[in-house]
Design a protein around this motif. Structure first.
Motif, mmCIF file in Angstrom:
data_model
loop_
_atom_site.group_PDB
_atom_site.id
_atom_site.type_symbol
_atom_site.label_atom_id
_atom_site.label_comp_id
_atom_site.label_asym_id
_atom_site.label_seq_id
_atom_site.Cartn_x
_atom_site.Cartn_y
_atom_site.Cartn_z
ATOM 1 N N ARG A 8 0.828 -1.211 0.000
ATOM 2 C CA ARG A 8 0.000 0.000 0.000
ATOM 3 C C ARG A 8 0.858 1.255 0.000
ATOM 4 N NH1 ARG A 8 -3.888 -0.997 5.007
ATOM 5 N NH2 ARG A 8 -4.825 0.967 4.284
ATOM 6 N N HIS A 9 2.164 1.084 -0.114
ATOM 7 C CA HIS A 9 3.076 2.220 -0.032
ATOM 8 C C HIS A 9 3.474 2.769 -1.403
ATOM 9 C CE1 HIS A 9 3.612 2.068 4.297
ATOM 10 N NE2 HIS A 9 3.748 0.762 4.212
ATOM 11 N N ILE A 10 2.965 2.180 -2.467
ATOM 12 C CA ILE A 10 3.249 2.669 -3.817
ATOM 13 C C ILE A 10 1.935 3.051 -4.467
ATOM 14 C CG2 ILE A 10 4.193 2.099 -6.092
ATOM 15 C CD1 ILE A 10 6.027 0.090 -4.741
ATOM 16 N N GLY A 11 1.841 4.293 -4.903
ATOM 17 C CA GLY A 11 0.619 4.760 -5.549
ATOM 18 C C GLY A 11 0.557 4.356 -7.004
ATOM 19 N N LYS A 12 -0.198 5.073 -7.790
ATOM 20 C CA LYS A 12 -0.297 4.767 -9.216
ATOM 21 C C LYS A 12 1.014 5.124 -9.914
ATOM 22 C CE LYS A 12 -5.318 4.982 -9.525
ATOM 23 N NZ LYS A 12 -6.490 5.523 -10.238
ATOM 24 N N MET A 13 1.313 4.388 -10.987
ATOM 25 C CA MET A 13 2.635 4.447 -11.595
ATOM 26 C C MET A 13 2.614 4.931 -13.048
ATOM 27 S SD MET A 13 4.188 0.935 -9.924
ATOM 28 C CE MET A 13 5.861 1.296 -10.432
ATOM 29 N N ILE A 67 0.307 -1.260 -18.755
ATOM 30 C CA ILE A 67 1.051 -2.417 -19.258
ATOM 31 C C ILE A 67 1.157 -3.536 -18.231
ATOM 32 C CG2 ILE A 67 3.236 -3.171 -20.284
ATOM 33 C CD1 ILE A 67 3.721 -0.175 -20.984
ATOM 34 N N ILE A 68 1.715 -3.218 -17.085
ATOM 35 C CA ILE A 68 1.971 -4.263 -16.090
ATOM 36 C C ILE A 68 1.007 -4.149 -14.914
ATOM 37 C CG2 ILE A 68 4.410 -4.398 -16.716
ATOM 38 C CD1 ILE A 68 5.005 -2.812 -14.104
ATOM 39 N N VAL A 69 0.931 -5.231 -14.142
ATOM 40 C CA VAL A 69 0.156 -5.214 -12.897
ATOM 41 C C VAL A 69 0.931 -4.390 -11.878
ATOM 42 C CG1 VAL A 69 -0.772 -6.598 -11.021
ATOM 43 C CG2 VAL A 69 -0.895 -7.439 -13.374
ATOM 44 N N THR A 70 0.295 -3.386 -11.322
ATOM 45 C CA THR A 70 0.921 -2.505 -10.341
ATOM 46 C C THR A 70 0.256 -2.712 -8.973
ATOM 47 O OG1 THR A 70 -0.662 -0.712 -10.723
ATOM 48 C CG2 THR A 70 1.293 -0.794 -12.163
ATOM 49 N N PRO A 71 0.843 -2.152 -7.915
ATOM 50 C CA PRO A 71 0.182 -2.242 -6.606
ATOM 51 C C PRO A 71 -1.254 -1.730 -6.635
ATOM 52 C CG PRO A 71 2.429 -1.517 -6.333
ATOM 53 C CD PRO A 71 2.187 -1.549 -7.809
ATOM 54 N N SER A 72 -1.511 -0.671 -7.385
ATOM 55 C CA SER A 72 -2.867 -0.132 -7.486
ATOM 56 C C SER A 72 -3.828 -1.172 -8.061
ATOM 57 C CB SER A 72 -2.865 1.126 -8.357
ATOM 58 O OG SER A 72 -4.182 1.621 -8.537
#
Length: 419
Positions: free
Chosen positions: A171-176, A182-187
């Motif tokens: 939960r420490h990385i927002g939108k990228m 393209i890739i699966v992100t934390p969001s």
């Protein structure tokens, strides 16, 4: 088996350090997303999963090697391009196996453990299944087999593909930015782990998010809908072994209790959550109705018990490292007896964290099991040959373990009587 064990000797400490880093980072930032009890449960689940995998405790219905030999139309060499193709094919297969696990009752049991945490952090990425005894994943690799992708390529790419799914459980990385396309992100993955009605059954992708966009299962994380994590039928335990089989046990009970013979067969292949009408009425199960107002599972644990539970986990990781580093030397059936100790340790540890009044019995069983091998062989699977004097330390640990577990158990009983 041995090769995977060697890989895990590197991977396990790396994952452990990253989990601790996330916790300390959250504490420093005033946003700790890694409660100690949840972390210990998640890491314990990871221990059972890697032990099961290294020991080969599963049945492969169809192997990729067999598919390759029967369906391969081309004979290609393992170039860098072939590795790239294999990665994409694995991810495509991963999307569909993941989606099926969420959509059908019979397959959810293999995946519930991964969603069982009511938190979202790197540790919960390690909540992986031990209940997946029968593996059919190779069926989804038919495109790779037809293209002639060599089995040795899949053997290399598969662990890399799995480990690459670790980092976005935070939960420490927002939108990228553009990477979101393209890739699966934390969001994206926060959406997947959420039980909000707006987010359920979305974002099945493992590395690439465009599968979800192509097949209609994509959902963007919304600022006005904060994600709430877990499963709609809360597991209410820290014990990963129990979690791994609780959905299966519910299906078995429902199939037994329903009066309809059709429903006895139908229940296994119906959408996730479906239950026979007569059983659902007579035997209701707890289900979260309002995701914003429910009490998370959090039995009160003293700081002493949390510290002791963490120490137990550290000892277990050290003992597991010895197993993975000496699989050939220990041999069979020794590695399976050793695995039995690992599972007993996890069970006893998490039962104590659940404040189960009978947890001390499991600790006694664990210690008795271990002492039997020490007394019978004068060693602990040749540990003394690697580390002279280590067996004596191990015996002291076992005795301390059972004593402390008894102390916590009976102390808890006194607190209950006082209240």
């Amino acid at each position: 088996m041995e090769a995977y064990g060697q890989i895990l000797l590197i991977a396990m400490p790396a994952f452990f350090v990253l989990v601790l880093f996330e916790k300390f980072w959250g504490m420093w930032k005033g946003f700790d997303t890694v409660p100690m009890n949840d972390m210990i449960s998640s890491l314990s689940s990871g221990v059972t999963n890697v032990t099961k995998d290294v020991l080969g405790l599963s049945i492969v219905v169809i192997s990729y090697s067999w598919l390759h030999s029967k369906l391969g139309f081309f004979d290609i060499k393992a170039t860098w391009l072939v590795y790239v193709i294999a990665f994409f094919v694995l991810d495509f297969a991963g999307y569909w196996t993941h989606r099926i696990a969420h959509e059908y009752n019979i397959f959810w049991n293999n995946h519930i453990i991964h969603h069982s945490s009511e938190e979202f952090n790197l540790a919960c990425a390690l909540r992986q299944s031990i209940s997946q005894i029968v593996k059919i994943f190779a069926v989804f690799l038919i495109p790779a087999a037809i293209l002639g992708v060599p089995p040795e390529v899949i053997a290399v790419v598969a662990p890399l593909h799995l480990f690459a799914q670790f980092w976005y459980h935070t939960r420490h990385i927002g939108k990228m930015g553009f990477l979101e396309k393209i890739i699966v992100t934390p969001s994206h993955h926060r959406v997947h782990h959420a039980i909000n009605p707006e987010y359920l059954d979305k974002n099945y992708g493992q590395i690439f998010i465009f599968w979800d966009k192509w097949f209609g299962t994509y959902q963007e994380e919304r600022d006005d809908v904060p994600a709430v994590y877990g499963v709609t039928r809360p597991v209410q335990t820290w014990n990963p072994i129990k979690i791994n089989f609780m959905h299966l046990w519910l299906l078995i009970k429902d199939a037994w209790r329903t009066e309809s013979w059709r429903d006895k067969l139908k229940i296994w292949f119906m959408p996730l959550g479906w239950r026979p009408a007569d059983v659902a009425t007579k035997y209701p199960v707890q289900k979260i109705q309002d995701v914003y107002h429910f009490e998370k599972y959090n039995p009160e644990l003293s700081k002493g018990m949390l510290v002791w539970s963490f120490c137990q986990l550290i000892v277990l990781l050290l003992l597991l490292s010895y197993l993975f580093g000496n699989l050939a030397a220990i041999g069979t059936p020794g590695i399976f007896f050793y695995g039995g100790f690992v599972f007993l340790t996890v069970y006893a540890l998490t039962e104590l964290m659940d404040r189960n009044p009978h947890a001390w019995i499991w600790e006694v069983v664990k210690v008795g099991y271990a002492l039997y091998f020490v007394v019978a062989t004068g060693d602990w699977f040749d540990l003394s040959k690697v580390l002279p004097g280590a067996v004596s330390i191990f015996v002291v640990y076992l005795l301390a373990s059972v004593f402390i577990s008894l102390w916590f158990s009976f102390r808890k009983e006194k607190l209950q009587l006082a209240s």
